[in-house]
Scaffold this active site. Structure first.
Site, PDB file in Angstrom:
ATOM      1  CG  ASP A   1      14.072   5.231  -5.763  1.00 41.51           C
ATOM      2  OD1 ASP A   1      14.687   5.648  -4.770  1.00 41.51           O
ATOM      3  OD2 ASP A   1      14.468   5.403  -6.929  1.00 41.51           O
TER       4      ASP A   1
ATOM      5  N   GLY B   1       2.722   8.158  -4.399  1.00 43.82           N
ATOM      6  CA  GLY B   1       2.981   6.723  -4.444  1.00 43.82           C
ATOM      7  C   GLY B   1       2.626   5.980  -3.178  1.00 43.82           C
TER       8      GLY B   1
END
Length: 282
Positions: free
Chosen positions: A166, A146
């Site tokens: 996250d 990510g």
């Protein structure tokens, strides 16, 4: 310090994090133009609260279970309704067993014109995530780091939306990676909304992170935190935080409505505290 999603699904940190998520999405839906959500560390999407990993910690009993059983005052309950509706949709028999992660919560709130890009680096989790969204043309699942997406996936063609970051905090240096990621992402998409989740375990580490954010010179940074117990030695998780860059105008007030009852409900012996402050203004 391992915060891989499955072990902590539905805990107090998830409750706060996902309430912030739905309030941001609600704001984005107030305009008819399409938006995109980029979930950089998406996990598997759906968690069995009776599964081995969730039951090993049992944290969901003091998180989502407590919220469902007790509820919130009317004003806060209205703000929380989209979140709780998403949880209920995964438990049609009325028994709390499954908990939706951020990708499924996001997907439940998208309109026809909106899109979700969900990224996950862990191979098994990425495959499970792909299965959970099989046949869904509004969602793209990618097996990818990510952090790399903050350079390759921004800005989205819609020019509106949210980047949710996250990370699992399985490795040291995640706070530094978040600062570097914000600098990279904001440079490519200065008008986008960025939301960074972080655990509160070592107060000095969090304060250093906030100072580094302030030093970037990036404006409109809102800090939202909830602690459920006092710091301890040896250090243990005692709070949850979210940094939101370019927050919706209503988010600060929404959280001032939600956090007081959540602090009372989710904390050990009702001793919760919360913080809402601007790291950087306009």
């Amino acid at each position: 310090m391992n915060y891989r999603h499955a072990f902590h699904a539905g805990n107090f940190a998830d409750v706060v994090k996902h309430l912030i998520l739905v309030r941001i999405l609600d704001y984005l839906k107030r305009k008819p133009a399409a938006f995109r959500v980029l979930d950089t560390h998406a996990g598997v999407g759906l968690y069995d609260l009776e599964g081995d990993q969730a039951e090993r910690t049992g944290e969901w009993h003091e998180g989502i279970a407590r919220l469902v059983q007790t509820g919130l005052p009317p004003a806060a309950a209205e703000l929380a309704k989209p979140y709780l509706d998403s949880v209920k949709a995964q438990n049609p028999d009325g028994q709390l067993r499954f908990y939706p992660g951020s990708p499924l919560i996001t997907r439940s709130l998208l309109r026809e014109q909106d899109r979700l890009f969900a990224l996950e680096l862990h191979p098994a989790d990425a495959e499970a995530l792909r299965e959970n969204f099989a046949g869904d043309f509004q969602t793209r699942v990618t097996h990818l780091d990510g952090w790399a997406a903050l350079g390759t996936h921004l800005p989205p063609k819609e020019k509106r939306g949210l980047v949710l970051i996250d990370p699992p905090f399985e490795e040291k240096g995640e706070f530094s990676r978040m600062v570097a990621g914000l600098i990279k992402g904001h440079r490519r998409w200065p008008g986008g909304i960025f939301a960074f989740w972080y655990p509160i375990k070592e107060p000095s580490e969090v304060e250093s992170f906030v100072a580094d954010l302030r030093a970037t010179g990036i404006p409109k940074i809102l800090r939202i935190e909830l602690t459920i117990r006092a710091p301890s030695t040896p250090a243990r998780l005692f709070g949850t935080g979210m940094i939101v860059v370019n927050p919706p105008y209503a988010l600060e007030q929404d959280m001032r409505t939600l956090l007081p009852p959540l602090a009372a409900l989710l904390a050990d012996e009702g001793r919760g505290e919360f913080k809402i402050e601007w790291v950087a203004g306009e």
